[in-house]
Design a protein around this motif. Sequence first.
Motif, PDB file in Angstrom:
ATOM      1  N   LEU A  56      13.103  43.148  -6.165  1.00  0.00           N
ATOM      2  CA  LEU A  56      11.671  43.415  -6.091  1.00  0.00           C
ATOM      3  C   LEU A  56      11.103  43.813  -7.439  1.00  0.00           C
ATOM      4  CD1 LEU A  56      12.469  43.584  -3.009  1.00  0.00           C
ATOM      5  CD2 LEU A  56      10.467  45.037  -2.769  1.00  0.00           C
ATOM      6  N   GLN A 128       4.065  50.910  -3.681  1.00  0.00           N
ATOM      7  CA  GLN A 128       3.781  49.649  -2.998  1.00  0.00           C
ATOM      8  C   GLN A 128       5.024  48.771  -2.927  1.00  0.00           C
ATOM      9  OE1 GLN A 128       0.337  48.352  -5.282  1.00  0.00           O
ATOM     10  NE2 GLN A 128      -1.016  49.055  -3.668  1.00  0.00           N
ATOM     11  N   TYR A 129       5.915  48.883  -3.925  1.00  0.00           N
ATOM     12  CA  TYR A 129       7.171  48.138  -3.873  1.00  0.00           C
ATOM     13  C   TYR A 129       8.097  48.743  -2.822  1.00  0.00           C
ATOM     14  CZ  TYR A 129       5.652  45.805  -8.085  1.00  0.00           C
ATOM     15  OH  TYR A 129       4.944  45.040  -8.977  1.00  0.00           O
ATOM     16  N   SER A 132       6.951  47.315   0.373  1.00  0.00           N
ATOM     17  CA  SER A 132       7.414  45.928   0.511  1.00  0.00           C
ATOM     18  C   SER A 132       8.888  45.876   0.895  1.00  0.00           C
ATOM     19  CB  SER A 132       7.186  45.178  -0.805  1.00  0.00           C
ATOM     20  OG  SER A 132       5.823  45.109  -1.105  1.00  0.00           O
ATOM     21  N   HIS A 135       9.098  46.620   4.566  1.00  0.00           N
ATOM     22  CA  HIS A 135       8.629  45.468   5.361  1.00  0.00           C
ATOM     23  C   HIS A 135       9.719  44.404   5.455  1.00  0.00           C
ATOM     24  CE1 HIS A 135       4.563  46.440   6.414  1.00  0.00           C
ATOM     25  NE2 HIS A 135       4.221  46.707   5.163  1.00  0.00           N
ATOM     26  N   LYS A 136      10.477  44.235   4.360  1.00  0.00           N
ATOM     27  CA  LYS A 136      11.470  43.162   4.296  1.00  0.00           C
ATOM     28  C   LYS A 136      12.765  43.532   5.007  1.00  0.00           C
ATOM     29  CE  LYS A 136      13.729  40.061   0.994  1.00  0.00           C
ATOM     30  NZ  LYS A 136      13.841  39.687  -0.446  1.00  0.00           N
ATOM     31  N   PRO A 177      -0.160  45.674  -0.065  1.00  0.00           N
ATOM     32  CA  PRO A 177       0.105  45.110  -1.382  1.00  0.00           C
ATOM     33  C   PRO A 177      -1.131  44.412  -1.920  1.00  0.00           C
ATOM     34  CG  PRO A 177       1.856  44.571   0.164  1.00  0.00           C
ATOM     35  CD  PRO A 177       0.748  45.182   0.961  1.00  0.00           C
ATOM     36  N   PRO A 422       4.234  41.541  -4.548  1.00  0.00           N
ATOM     37  CA  PRO A 422       5.522  41.622  -3.861  1.00  0.00           C
ATOM     38  C   PRO A 422       5.851  40.463  -2.935  1.00  0.00           C
ATOM     39  CG  PRO A 422       4.520  43.783  -3.936  1.00  0.00           C
ATOM     40  CD  PRO A 422       3.508  42.835  -4.518  1.00  0.00           C
ATOM     41  N   ASP A 423       4.855  39.769  -2.402  1.00  0.00           N
ATOM     42  CA  ASP A 423       5.127  38.693  -1.451  1.00  0.00           C
ATOM     43  C   ASP A 423       4.748  37.308  -1.976  1.00  0.00           C
ATOM     44  OD1 ASP A 423       5.976  40.550   0.543  1.00  0.00           O
ATOM     45  OD2 ASP A 423       3.881  41.035   0.915  1.00  0.00           O
TER      46      ASP A 423
END
Length: 459
Positions: A56, A128-129, A132, A135-136, A177, A422-423
Motif C-alpha cells: 500500500l 487513510q492507508y 484501505s 477494507h482489503k 479515500p 489506495p484503490d
Amino acid sequence: MGSEPPSSPQVVEEGGEEEEEELSGGEESELRTPSGRGSLLTRRGITLRVLLKDGLVEPGDGVLTIHYLGKKFVGDLLNDGKIRWVETGQIFNSPSAWATHCKRLVNPAKKSGCGWASVRYRGQKLVQYKTSWLHKYQPSADMSLVSEGEDDELGDEEEEEGKTAVTTDDRNKKNKPELHDVSLVPRRGDRERIPVRYCTLGPRDAARDPHTLVELSAFSAINRFQPFNVAVSSNVLLLMDFHCHLTTSEVVGYLGGRWDTNTQLLTVLRAFPCRTRLADRDSASAVEEEICQNLFMRGLSLVGWYHSHPRGPALPSLQDIDSQMDHQLRLQGSSNGFQPCLGIICGPYYHGNQGVASTITPFWVVPPPEQRPNDYGIPVAVEVTYVQDNFLTSDVLNEMMLLVDFYKAAPDLVQFHQFWCPDTTMMDKIKGSLSGHAPKDQAYCQILEHVYNQLLNTH
C-alpha cells in the motif's frame, strides 16, 4: 527507490501512549487472517511495516511530511518501516514517535503526536492507508478501530494547524479515500500555491512571485461579451490530456485549427505536443519548425497553445498571463484582422480534481484598462463547445506512440504501476481521464490498449 539509514543513526523511541507496537512476521500474517484477528486488530496493530509488506506504500526519500503550526517536517520512509528525519538524519520507529518529537520542538507542551492523523504519505494522511488495509484484509472489521483514539485529537490537530474545525459529517467524509496524488513524489520544498483574485494584484511588482496563480474572471464580470466562439475536437483533448499525464514535469504544446471571420468561430482541430524539455532551448526551435510544417501540410493555422500544471490547479500564473498576452499579440499581428489565440491549462495530478479526470481550463487575457497600463492582463474563462470526433485518427495514435518513445527513459516519467489513490493505479487514472474524451467509435478502446501496454513496458 528505497533508502537505507546512514551509519550509526540516532534512533528516537518516543511517543508515549501513541507509540505503535512492533509486530513479528507471524503476527503480521495473523493480522491478514480473519480467523486470527483476535485482539490484534487495533490501530496499534497495523504498522508501516505491514503497509509496506502489502504494497500500500513504498519506501522512498521525502515521501513523508508533517505540517504543524506553520512548520514543515520532511521524512524518508525506509525499507524496514522506520522513518528518517531529513533535517537531522534521526531514525524514528513509528509515525507517532516522529510526530511527537517534531511537534515538541515547536510546542514543548505537546504530549503526543497523533502520528497516523498527522503524518502524510505523498500528500495523503497515513490513517487513510490504514483504512484501505482494513477494507482489503478485514472487510468485516469495525472501521472505528482504525482511528481509535485519534478522533479525540483530530479537532485539536486541525485547530493547531490553523484549519477550520470539522463537523462529524465532514469527518466521516474524510475517512473515505480521496483522489490525492499518492505516487508522484513531491519535490522537496514544494508547497501548494493558493490562487489569488485578480482584484488583489494591483500594479506590476518585480518582487511578486511570477508563479503566483490567479483566479479566472468571467467576461460578464468585467462588463464584456466573449468576442468569439470556440469549438474543440475531442481528439485534441485526448492527445493533450495524454501528453500531460506522462511526466511529473510541465509540458507544452500548440493547437492547430481554423478561424472563421464571418462566424467568429475558432475551431481547434489538432494538438501538436512539443517533444522537448522546456529548458532545452537548442532543440526548441527545431521542434517548433516541425510543428509549423505539420500545420501547413494539414492546411491549419496556429490558433493557441497548451501547457500543464502537473500537481497544481489548472489556473494561469502571472507568467502564464504574460505569455498568453504575447501569443495573442503575435497572432493578431500576423494578419490584417483580429484572430484570437486560445490558451489551455491541463492539471492532471492536482489533488483537488473531481475524480480521476484532469481539470482542463481554456482561458484568454483581456488587456488592462488604458488608464492602468502597468496592471497585469485580466485572465478570463472562455466558454467552449466540445465536439465528439467519430473515431481516433491514425495521426493522433502515431503522436501518442512518439510521446511514449520520447519519455520512456525520462527520470520524471510517471510510474503507471503505482497508485494514484489506495484503490486506483496511475494506469487506471489515465484510462479514466482519457475516457472522457472518447470518440463515437468504441473501437478506440482496443487501439489505446496497445498504447497503455507500451507505457507499462517502459518501467
